[in-house]
Design an enzyme around this catalytic site. Structure first.
Site, PDB file in Angstrom:
ATOM      1  CB  THR A 106      35.709 -64.225  -9.484  1.00 30.34           C
ATOM      2  OG1 THR A 106      35.170 -64.235  -8.172  1.00 30.34           O
ATOM      3  CG2 THR A 106      35.495 -62.862 -10.120  1.00 30.34           C
ATOM      4  CB  THR A 142      46.939 -60.652 -17.108  1.00 32.11           C
ATOM      5  OG1 THR A 142      48.263 -60.525 -16.643  1.00 32.11           O
ATOM      6  CG2 THR A 142      46.475 -62.079 -16.796  1.00 32.11           C
ATOM      7  CG  ASP A 143      52.039 -59.508 -18.705  1.00 30.55           C
ATOM      8  OD1 ASP A 143      51.402 -59.691 -17.645  1.00 30.55           O
ATOM      9  OD2 ASP A 143      53.072 -58.806 -18.749  1.00 30.55           O
ATOM     10  CD  GLU A 144      50.436 -61.412 -13.408  1.00 25.68           C
ATOM     11  OE1 GLU A 144      50.430 -62.326 -12.592  1.00 25.68           O
ATOM     12  OE2 GLU A 144      50.262 -60.217 -13.099  1.00 25.68           O
ATOM     13  CE1 TYR A 167      44.353 -61.961 -12.241  1.00 26.37           C
ATOM     14  CE2 TYR A 167      46.714 -61.816 -12.677  1.00 26.37           C
ATOM     15  CZ  TYR A 167      45.424 -61.375 -12.910  1.00 26.37           C
ATOM     16  OH  TYR A 167      45.190 -60.363 -13.810  1.00 26.37           O
ATOM     17  CB  SER A 168      48.730 -66.342 -14.212  1.00 25.54           C
ATOM     18  OG  SER A 168      49.478 -67.269 -13.475  1.00 25.54           O
ATOM     19  CB  ALA A 169      46.097 -71.148 -13.190  1.00 23.31           C
ATOM     20  CE  LYS A 171      42.154 -62.075 -16.515  1.00 26.81           C
ATOM     21  NZ  LYS A 171      40.892 -61.258 -16.538  1.00 26.81           N
ATOM     22  CE1 TYR A 224      55.548 -58.976  -0.949  1.00 26.76           C
ATOM     23  CE2 TYR A 224      54.829 -59.818  -3.061  1.00 26.76           C
ATOM     24  CZ  TYR A 224      54.533 -59.270  -1.838  1.00 26.76           C
ATOM     25  OH  TYR A 224      53.217 -59.009  -1.508  1.00 26.76           O
ATOM     26  CG  ASN A 266      59.468 -55.945  -8.439  1.00 26.01           C
ATOM     27  OD1 ASN A 266      58.883 -55.489  -9.422  1.00 26.01           O
ATOM     28  ND2 ASN A 266      59.232 -57.167  -7.974  1.00 26.01           N
ATOM     29  N   GLY A 300      56.280 -69.092  -5.829  1.00 26.72           N
ATOM     30  CA  GLY A 300      56.129 -69.224  -7.293  1.00 26.72           C
ATOM     31  C   GLY A 300      56.289 -67.907  -8.029  1.00 26.72           C
TER      32      GLY A 300
END
Ligand code: NAD
Ligand code: TYD
Length: 361
Positions: A106, A142-144, A167-169, A171, A224, A266, A300
Protein backbone atom coordinates in the site's frame (compact mmCIF):
# COMPACT_ATOMS: atom_id res chain seq x y z
CA UNK A 1 -18.54 27.90 -11.56
CA UNK A 2 -19.09 24.99 -13.93
CA UNK A 3 -17.62 21.82 -12.34
CA UNK A 4 -15.65 21.10 -15.51
CA UNK A 5 -13.74 24.39 -15.23
CA UNK A 6 -12.85 23.93 -11.58
CA UNK A 7 -9.36 22.97 -10.53
CA UNK A 8 -9.43 19.22 -9.95
CA UNK A 9 -7.84 18.10 -6.72
CA UNK A 10 -7.40 14.42 -5.90
CA UNK A 11 -7.16 13.61 -2.20
CA UNK A 12 -6.30 9.98 -1.44
CA UNK A 13 -7.28 8.33 1.84
CA UNK A 14 -9.94 10.97 2.46
CA UNK A 15 -12.20 8.57 4.35
CA UNK A 16 -9.55 8.01 7.03
CA UNK A 17 -8.81 10.00 10.16
CA UNK A 18 -6.60 12.84 8.89
CA UNK A 19 -7.81 12.60 5.29
CA UNK A 20 -11.41 13.30 6.30
CA UNK A 21 -10.33 16.51 8.04
CA UNK A 22 -8.32 17.54 4.98
CA UNK A 23 -11.23 16.79 2.62
CA UNK A 24 -13.65 18.73 4.83
CA UNK A 25 -11.36 21.76 5.01
CA UNK A 26 -10.75 21.87 1.24
CA UNK A 27 -14.39 21.25 0.25
CA UNK A 28 -15.66 23.97 2.60
CA UNK A 29 -12.91 26.52 2.09
CA UNK A 30 -12.33 26.20 -1.67
CA UNK A 31 -15.58 25.98 -3.67
CA UNK A 32 -13.42 26.72 -6.72
CA UNK A 33 -11.86 23.24 -6.39
CA UNK A 34 -13.55 20.01 -7.43
CA UNK A 35 -12.37 17.63 -4.70
CA UNK A 36 -12.16 13.91 -5.53
CA UNK A 37 -11.74 11.64 -2.52
CA UNK A 38 -10.15 8.35 -3.61
CA UNK A 39 -10.31 5.68 -0.93
CA UNK A 40 -10.37 1.89 -0.88
CA UNK A 41 -12.43 1.91 2.32
CA UNK A 42 -10.21 -0.51 4.21
CA UNK A 43 -11.07 -1.11 7.86
CA UNK A 44 -9.70 2.44 8.50
CA UNK A 45 -11.86 4.16 5.89
CA UNK A 46 -15.23 5.42 7.04
CA UNK A 47 -17.50 7.60 4.91
CA UNK A 48 -19.50 8.47 8.01
CA UNK A 49 -16.55 10.78 8.75
CA UNK A 50 -17.70 12.96 5.86
CA UNK A 51 -21.47 13.00 6.32
CA UNK A 52 -21.55 16.78 6.72
CA UNK A 53 -20.00 17.48 3.31
CA UNK A 54 -20.93 14.43 1.23
CA UNK A 55 -23.65 16.23 -0.73
CA UNK A 56 -21.64 19.34 -1.54
CA UNK A 57 -21.43 19.96 -5.31
CA UNK A 58 -17.62 20.29 -5.27
CA UNK A 59 -17.11 16.88 -3.61
CA UNK A 60 -16.99 13.46 -5.23
CA UNK A 61 -16.12 10.09 -3.70
CA UNK A 62 -14.33 7.44 -5.75
CA UNK A 63 -13.92 3.95 -4.31
CA UNK A 64 -10.64 2.52 -5.51
CA UNK A 65 -7.29 1.02 -4.68
CA UNK A 66 -4.03 2.91 -5.15
CA UNK A 67 -2.18 -0.38 -5.56
CA UNK A 68 -4.07 -1.08 -8.81
CA UNK A 69 -1.87 0.64 -11.41
CA UNK A 70 -4.27 0.16 -14.31
CA UNK A 71 -7.18 1.64 -12.39
CA UNK A 72 -5.09 4.58 -11.19
CA UNK A 73 -3.78 5.27 -14.69
CA UNK A 74 -7.25 5.32 -16.17
CA UNK A 75 -8.63 7.47 -13.32
CA UNK A 76 -5.96 10.12 -13.97
CA UNK A 77 -6.59 9.95 -17.72
CA UNK A 78 -10.33 10.41 -17.25
CA UNK A 79 -10.20 13.26 -14.76
CA UNK A 80 -6.89 14.98 -15.60
CA UNK A 81 -6.32 15.99 -11.97
CA UNK A 82 -4.44 19.26 -11.48
CA UNK A 83 -3.03 18.30 -8.11
CA UNK A 84 -2.83 15.43 -5.63
CA UNK A 85 -2.72 15.38 -1.84
CA UNK A 86 -1.75 11.82 -0.98
CA UNK A 87 -2.72 10.45 2.43
CA UNK A 88 -3.89 6.90 1.67
CA UNK A 89 -1.78 4.45 3.61
CA UNK A 90 -1.71 1.66 6.09
CA UNK A 91 -0.99 3.66 9.22
CA UNK A 92 -0.89 1.50 12.35
CA UNK A 93 2.54 0.43 13.65
CA UNK A 94 1.21 -2.66 15.46
CA UNK A 95 -0.48 -3.92 12.28
CA UNK A 96 2.77 -3.35 10.37
CA UNK A 97 4.55 -5.64 12.83
CA UNK A 98 2.02 -8.43 12.15
CA UNK A 99 1.75 -7.86 8.38
CA UNK A 100 4.69 -5.88 6.96
CA UNK A 101 4.04 -6.82 3.33
CA UNK A 102 0.67 -5.09 3.27
CA UNK A 103 2.49 -1.89 4.26
CA UNK A 104 5.03 -2.27 1.48
CA UNK A 105 2.31 -2.84 -1.08
CA UNK A 106 0.00 0.00 0.00
CA UNK A 107 2.51 2.60 1.13
CA UNK A 108 5.31 2.06 -1.37
CA UNK A 109 3.71 0.52 -4.46
CA UNK A 110 0.54 2.61 -4.03
CA UNK A 111 2.58 5.82 -3.87
CA UNK A 112 4.66 4.86 -6.92
CA UNK A 113 1.47 4.12 -8.90
CA UNK A 114 0.18 7.61 -8.12
CA UNK A 115 3.54 9.19 -9.01
CA UNK A 116 3.57 7.34 -12.33
CA UNK A 117 0.03 8.40 -13.17
CA UNK A 118 0.76 12.05 -12.29
CA UNK A 119 3.98 11.96 -14.27
CA UNK A 120 2.24 10.54 -17.30
CA UNK A 121 -0.51 13.13 -17.50
CA UNK A 122 1.38 16.21 -16.29
CA UNK A 123 4.67 15.80 -18.06
CA UNK A 124 2.93 14.83 -21.29
CA UNK A 125 0.57 17.79 -21.21
CA UNK A 126 3.42 20.22 -20.51
CA UNK A 127 6.22 18.63 -22.48
CA UNK A 128 6.67 21.63 -24.79
CA UNK A 129 8.37 23.96 -22.35
CA UNK A 130 8.39 21.84 -19.23
CA UNK A 131 6.12 24.26 -17.36
CA UNK A 132 4.43 22.10 -14.81
CA UNK A 133 4.11 24.79 -12.17
CA UNK A 134 0.33 24.59 -12.08
CA UNK A 135 0.54 21.00 -10.80
CA UNK A 136 1.48 19.59 -7.42
CA UNK A 137 1.97 16.14 -5.90
CA UNK A 138 1.80 16.63 -2.13
CA UNK A 139 2.83 13.57 -0.13
CA UNK A 140 1.73 13.42 3.51
CA UNK A 141 4.23 11.60 5.68
CA UNK A 142 5.20 11.05 9.28
CA UNK A 143 7.93 12.02 11.72
CA UNK A 144 8.46 8.29 12.35
CA UNK A 145 10.76 8.13 9.29
CA UNK A 146 13.42 9.91 11.38
CA UNK A 147 13.60 7.07 13.91
CA UNK A 148 13.87 7.55 17.64
CA UNK A 149 15.38 10.37 19.70
CA UNK A 150 17.19 10.11 23.02
CA UNK A 151 16.33 12.44 25.87
CA UNK A 152 17.23 15.59 23.95
CA UNK A 153 17.09 16.94 20.41
CA UNK A 154 14.38 17.47 17.81
CA UNK A 155 13.74 16.13 14.31
CA UNK A 156 14.46 18.78 11.69
CA UNK A 157 14.01 18.51 7.93
CA UNK A 158 17.73 17.64 7.74
CA UNK A 159 17.59 14.73 10.20
CA UNK A 160 18.83 11.53 8.59
CA UNK A 161 16.14 8.92 7.95
CA UNK A 162 16.37 5.99 10.37
CA UNK A 163 13.04 4.13 10.42
CA UNK A 164 12.61 1.22 12.82
CA UNK A 165 9.14 -0.23 12.29
CA UNK A 166 7.83 -1.74 9.04
CA UNK A 167 5.31 1.15 9.00
CA UNK A 168 7.97 3.85 9.23
CA UNK A 169 10.25 1.98 6.80
CA UNK A 170 7.43 1.88 4.24
CA UNK A 171 6.68 5.59 4.71
CA UNK A 172 10.41 6.44 4.46
CA UNK A 173 10.59 4.47 1.23
CA UNK A 174 7.58 6.29 -0.19
CA UNK A 175 9.15 9.66 0.74
CA UNK A 176 12.33 8.64 -1.13
CA UNK A 177 10.29 7.76 -4.22
CA UNK A 178 8.53 11.13 -4.14
CA UNK A 179 11.91 12.93 -3.98
CA UNK A 180 13.30 10.65 -6.70
CA UNK A 181 10.42 11.60 -9.05
CA UNK A 182 11.15 15.26 -8.36
CA UNK A 183 14.87 14.91 -9.01
CA UNK A 184 14.58 12.52 -11.97
CA UNK A 185 11.44 13.67 -13.79
CA UNK A 186 11.06 17.19 -12.34
CA UNK A 187 7.67 16.22 -10.96
CA UNK A 188 6.51 19.12 -8.74
CA UNK A 189 6.30 17.67 -5.24
CA UNK A 190 5.92 18.66 -1.62
CA UNK A 191 6.41 16.46 1.44
CA UNK A 192 5.41 17.07 5.02
CA UNK A 193 6.35 14.94 8.02
CA UNK A 194 3.99 15.31 10.93
CA UNK A 195 3.99 14.14 14.53
CA UNK A 196 1.21 12.08 16.20
CA UNK A 197 -2.27 13.45 15.56
CA UNK A 198 -5.31 13.31 17.81
CA UNK A 199 -8.90 14.52 17.50
CA UNK A 200 -12.29 13.51 16.14
CA UNK A 201 -12.84 10.54 13.78
CA UNK A 202 -9.70 8.77 15.02
CA UNK A 203 -9.99 4.99 14.68
CA UNK A 204 -10.03 3.41 18.16
CA UNK A 205 -7.00 1.20 17.61
CA UNK A 206 -4.66 4.16 18.25
CA UNK A 207 -3.74 5.17 21.78
CA UNK A 208 -6.02 8.15 22.50
CA UNK A 209 -9.34 6.96 20.99
CA UNK A 210 -8.72 3.42 22.27
CA UNK A 211 -8.19 4.76 25.79
CA UNK A 212 -11.31 6.96 25.59
CA UNK A 213 -13.35 3.98 24.41
CA UNK A 214 -12.00 1.69 27.11
CA UNK A 215 -12.38 4.19 29.94
CA UNK A 216 -15.98 4.82 28.89
CA UNK A 217 -16.69 1.09 28.91
CA UNK A 218 -14.68 0.29 32.06
CA UNK A 219 -12.20 -1.82 30.14
CA UNK A 220 -8.43 -2.04 30.82
CA UNK A 221 -6.32 0.72 29.24
CA UNK A 222 -3.32 -1.09 27.76
CA UNK A 223 -0.08 0.87 28.28
CA UNK A 224 2.92 -0.65 26.53
CA UNK A 225 6.02 -1.27 28.65
CA UNK A 226 6.32 1.31 31.43
CA UNK A 227 4.52 4.05 29.50
CA UNK A 228 7.76 6.04 29.27
CA UNK A 229 7.76 6.49 25.49
CA UNK A 230 7.30 10.06 24.38
CA UNK A 231 5.18 11.36 21.50
CA UNK A 232 4.66 14.92 20.24
CA UNK A 233 0.89 15.36 19.83
CA UNK A 234 -0.85 17.69 17.39
CA UNK A 235 -4.57 18.42 17.06
CA UNK A 236 -5.69 16.93 13.73
CA UNK A 237 -7.38 20.14 12.55
CA UNK A 238 -4.06 21.95 13.00
CA UNK A 239 -2.45 19.32 10.78
CA UNK A 240 -5.14 19.87 8.13
CA UNK A 241 -4.50 23.64 8.30
CA UNK A 242 -0.78 23.03 7.91
CA UNK A 243 -1.44 20.90 4.82
CA UNK A 244 -3.57 23.73 3.39
CA UNK A 245 -0.80 26.27 4.00
CA UNK A 246 1.96 24.04 2.59
CA UNK A 247 -0.12 23.04 -0.45
CA UNK A 248 -0.77 26.69 -1.33
CA UNK A 249 2.43 28.40 -0.20
CA UNK A 250 5.09 25.70 0.09
CA UNK A 251 8.14 25.81 -2.17
CA UNK A 252 8.18 23.01 -4.76
CA UNK A 253 10.57 20.21 -3.89
CA UNK A 254 10.72 21.18 -0.21
CA UNK A 255 9.95 19.22 2.94
CA UNK A 256 8.18 20.73 5.95
CA UNK A 257 8.03 19.25 9.44
CA UNK A 258 4.73 19.71 11.29
CA UNK A 259 4.47 19.30 15.05
CA UNK A 260 2.81 20.60 18.15
CA UNK A 261 5.89 21.21 20.31
CA UNK A 262 3.92 19.14 22.76
CA UNK A 263 5.75 16.14 24.20
CA UNK A 264 4.05 13.73 26.57
CA UNK A 265 5.06 10.39 27.98
CA UNK A 266 2.30 7.89 27.28
CA UNK A 267 1.62 7.38 30.96
CA UNK A 268 1.30 11.12 31.72
CA UNK A 269 -1.01 11.51 28.75
CA UNK A 270 -3.18 8.59 29.90
CA UNK A 271 -3.33 10.00 33.45
CA UNK A 272 -4.49 13.37 32.09
CA UNK A 273 -7.07 11.62 29.93
CA UNK A 274 -8.32 9.67 32.95
CA UNK A 275 -8.75 12.93 34.91
CA UNK A 276 -10.74 14.51 32.05
CA UNK A 277 -12.88 11.38 31.71
CA UNK A 278 -13.58 11.28 35.49
CA UNK A 279 -14.83 14.84 35.25
CA UNK A 280 -16.94 14.31 32.12
CA UNK A 281 -18.45 11.02 33.34
CA UNK A 282 -19.03 12.30 36.89
CA UNK A 283 -16.75 9.66 38.31
CA UNK A 284 -14.75 9.95 41.53
CA UNK A 285 -11.25 11.38 41.09
CA UNK A 286 -8.88 8.53 40.29
CA UNK A 287 -11.56 6.03 39.26
CA UNK A 288 -10.65 5.83 35.56
CA UNK A 289 -6.92 5.61 36.36
CA UNK A 290 -7.59 2.28 38.07
CA UNK A 291 -8.10 0.87 34.54
CA UNK A 292 -4.46 1.54 33.57
CA UNK A 293 -2.87 -1.80 32.78
CA UNK A 294 0.79 -2.16 31.86
CA UNK A 295 1.19 -4.73 29.08
CA UNK A 296 4.04 -6.24 27.07
CA UNK A 297 6.00 -3.61 25.19
CA UNK A 298 5.75 -3.15 21.41
CA UNK A 299 8.68 -4.72 19.53
CA UNK A 300 11.21 -2.08 18.44
CA UNK A 301 9.21 0.60 20.27
CA UNK A 302 10.68 4.03 19.43
CA UNK A 303 11.47 5.91 22.63
CA UNK A 304 10.87 9.52 21.70
CA UNK A 305 9.56 11.58 18.79
CA UNK A 306 9.79 15.39 18.85
CA UNK A 307 9.44 17.75 15.91
CA UNK A 308 11.08 21.06 15.16
CA UNK A 309 8.46 22.83 13.03
CA UNK A 310 10.24 26.20 13.00
CA UNK A 311 10.74 26.14 9.20
CA UNK A 312 6.98 25.90 8.63
CA UNK A 313 6.29 28.56 11.25
CA UNK A 314 8.98 30.95 9.98
CA UNK A 315 8.54 30.53 6.23
CA UNK A 316 4.82 29.90 5.86
CA UNK A 317 3.40 31.43 9.04
CA UNK A 318 1.63 28.32 10.38
CA UNK A 319 1.16 27.77 14.12
CA UNK A 320 -0.73 25.22 16.20
CA UNK A 321 -3.99 26.73 17.45
CA UNK A 322 -4.73 24.73 20.58
CA UNK A 323 -2.86 23.82 23.71
CA UNK A 324 -2.98 20.08 24.39
CA UNK A 325 -5.18 20.18 27.49
CA UNK A 326 -7.84 22.09 25.54
CA UNK A 327 -7.54 19.86 22.48
CA UNK A 328 -7.76 16.68 24.53
CA UNK A 329 -10.83 17.92 26.39
CA UNK A 330 -12.45 18.87 23.09
CA UNK A 331 -11.62 15.40 21.73
CA UNK A 332 -13.14 13.65 24.76
CA UNK A 333 -16.27 15.78 24.41
CA UNK A 334 -16.52 14.82 20.73
CA UNK A 335 -16.29 11.09 21.47
CA UNK A 336 -18.87 11.32 24.23
CA UNK A 337 -21.23 13.31 22.02
CA UNK A 338 -20.74 10.97 19.05
CA UNK A 339 -21.56 7.66 20.61
CA UNK A 340 -23.20 6.44 17.41
CA UNK A 341 -19.99 6.98 15.40
CA UNK A 342 -17.96 5.04 17.96
CA UNK A 343 -20.57 2.26 18.19
CA UNK A 344 -20.67 1.92 14.41
CA UNK A 345 -16.88 1.66 14.30
CA UNK A 346 -16.63 -0.88 17.07
CA UNK A 347 -19.53 -2.98 15.72
CA UNK A 348 -18.37 -2.78 12.09
CA UNK A 349 -21.64 -1.12 10.99
CA UNK A 350 -19.67 1.78 9.46
CA UNK A 351 -18.56 -0.52 6.66
CA UNK A 352 -22.15 -0.74 5.41
CA UNK A 353 -22.52 3.04 5.06
CA UNK A 354 -20.98 3.13 1.59
CA UNK A 355 -23.02 0.24 0.22
CA UNK A 356 -26.26 1.32 1.83
CA UNK A 357 -26.51 5.02 1.41
CA UNK A 358 -24.18 7.41 -0.16
CA UNK A 359 -22.90 6.72 -3.65
CA UNK A 360 -22.07 9.49 -6.09
CA UNK A 361 -19.79 8.68 -9.01
P1 NAD B 1 -5.94 6.13 8.50
O1 NAD B 1 -5.44 4.73 8.65
O2 NAD B 1 -6.94 6.65 9.45
O3 NAD B 1 -6.55 6.31 7.03
C1 NAD B 1 -5.95 5.78 5.89
C2 NAD B 1 -6.97 5.84 4.75
O4 NAD B 1 -6.34 5.31 3.58
C3 NAD B 1 -8.23 5.01 5.00
O5 NAD B 1 -9.39 5.74 4.67
C4 NAD B 1 -8.06 3.81 4.08
O6 NAD B 1 -9.29 3.26 3.63
C5 NAD B 1 -7.26 4.42 2.94
N1 NAD B 1 -6.48 3.42 2.21
C6 NAD B 1 -5.68 2.45 2.75
N2 NAD B 1 -5.19 1.67 1.76
C7 NAD B 1 -5.67 2.17 0.59
C8 NAD B 1 -5.52 1.80 -0.76
N3 NAD B 1 -4.77 0.74 -1.13
N4 NAD B 1 -6.12 2.54 -1.71
C9 NAD B 1 -6.89 3.60 -1.37
N5 NAD B 1 -7.10 3.98 -0.10
C10 NAD B 1 -6.50 3.27 0.87
O7 NAD B 1 -4.63 7.01 8.46
P2 NAD B 1 -4.38 8.48 9.07
O8 NAD B 1 -3.98 8.34 10.47
O9 NAD B 1 -5.50 9.36 8.68
O10 NAD B 1 -3.08 8.88 8.25
C11 NAD B 1 -3.20 9.48 6.96
C12 NAD B 1 -1.82 9.74 6.43
O11 NAD B 1 -1.11 10.60 7.30
C13 NAD B 1 -0.97 8.47 6.28
O12 NAD B 1 -0.21 8.60 5.10
C14 NAD B 1 -0.07 8.51 7.51
O13 NAD B 1 1.14 7.86 7.26
C15 NAD B 1 0.12 9.99 7.70
N6 NAD B 1 0.37 10.43 9.10
C16 NAD B 1 -0.44 10.01 10.12
C17 NAD B 1 -0.21 10.47 11.41
C18 NAD B 1 -1.10 10.08 12.57
O14 NAD B 1 -0.83 10.46 13.70
N7 NAD B 1 -2.20 9.36 12.34
C19 NAD B 1 0.84 11.35 11.66
C20 NAD B 1 1.66 11.75 10.58
C21 NAD B 1 1.39 11.30 9.31
P1 TYD C 1 -0.11 4.88 18.44
O1 TYD C 1 -1.35 5.65 18.73
O2 TYD C 1 -0.24 3.49 17.91
O3 TYD C 1 0.80 5.78 17.48
P2 TYD C 1 2.36 5.57 17.03
O4 TYD C 1 2.78 4.19 17.31
O5 TYD C 1 2.29 5.86 15.57
O6 TYD C 1 3.15 6.60 17.80
O7 TYD C 1 0.74 4.79 19.78
C1 TYD C 1 1.12 5.97 20.48
C2 TYD C 1 2.00 5.53 21.62
O8 TYD C 1 1.19 4.80 22.56
C3 TYD C 1 3.12 4.60 21.24
O9 TYD C 1 4.25 4.88 22.06
C4 TYD C 1 2.57 3.21 21.56
C5 TYD C 1 1.67 3.47 22.74
N1 TYD C 1 0.48 2.61 22.87
C6 TYD C 1 0.17 2.04 24.09
O10 TYD C 1 0.89 2.20 25.10
N2 TYD C 1 -0.96 1.28 24.18
C7 TYD C 1 -1.78 1.05 23.11
O11 TYD C 1 -2.79 0.33 23.24
C8 TYD C 1 -1.45 1.67 21.86
C9 TYD C 1 -2.32 1.46 20.65
C10 TYD C 1 -0.31 2.46 21.79
Amino acid sequence: MNPSTKKKLLITGGAGFIGSHVVRLFVNKYPEYQVFNLDKLTYAGNLENLRDIEKKPNYQFVKGDITDAEFIGSLFNTHQFDAVIHLAAESHVDRSISNPLEFVVTNVLGTVNLLNAARQIWLKSNSVNGDISSHMFYHVSTDEVYGSLGETGLFTEETKYDPHSPYSASKASSDHFVRAYHDTYRLPVLISNCSNNYGSFHFPEKLIPLAIHNIKNNLPIPVYGKGENIRDWLFVEDHARAIDVIFHKGKTGETYNIGGNNEWTNIDLIRLLCQIMDEKLNREDGESAKLITFVKDRAGHDLRYAIDSSKLQRELGWQPSLIFEEGLEKTVEWYLANEEWLNHVTSGAYQKYYEGQYVKR
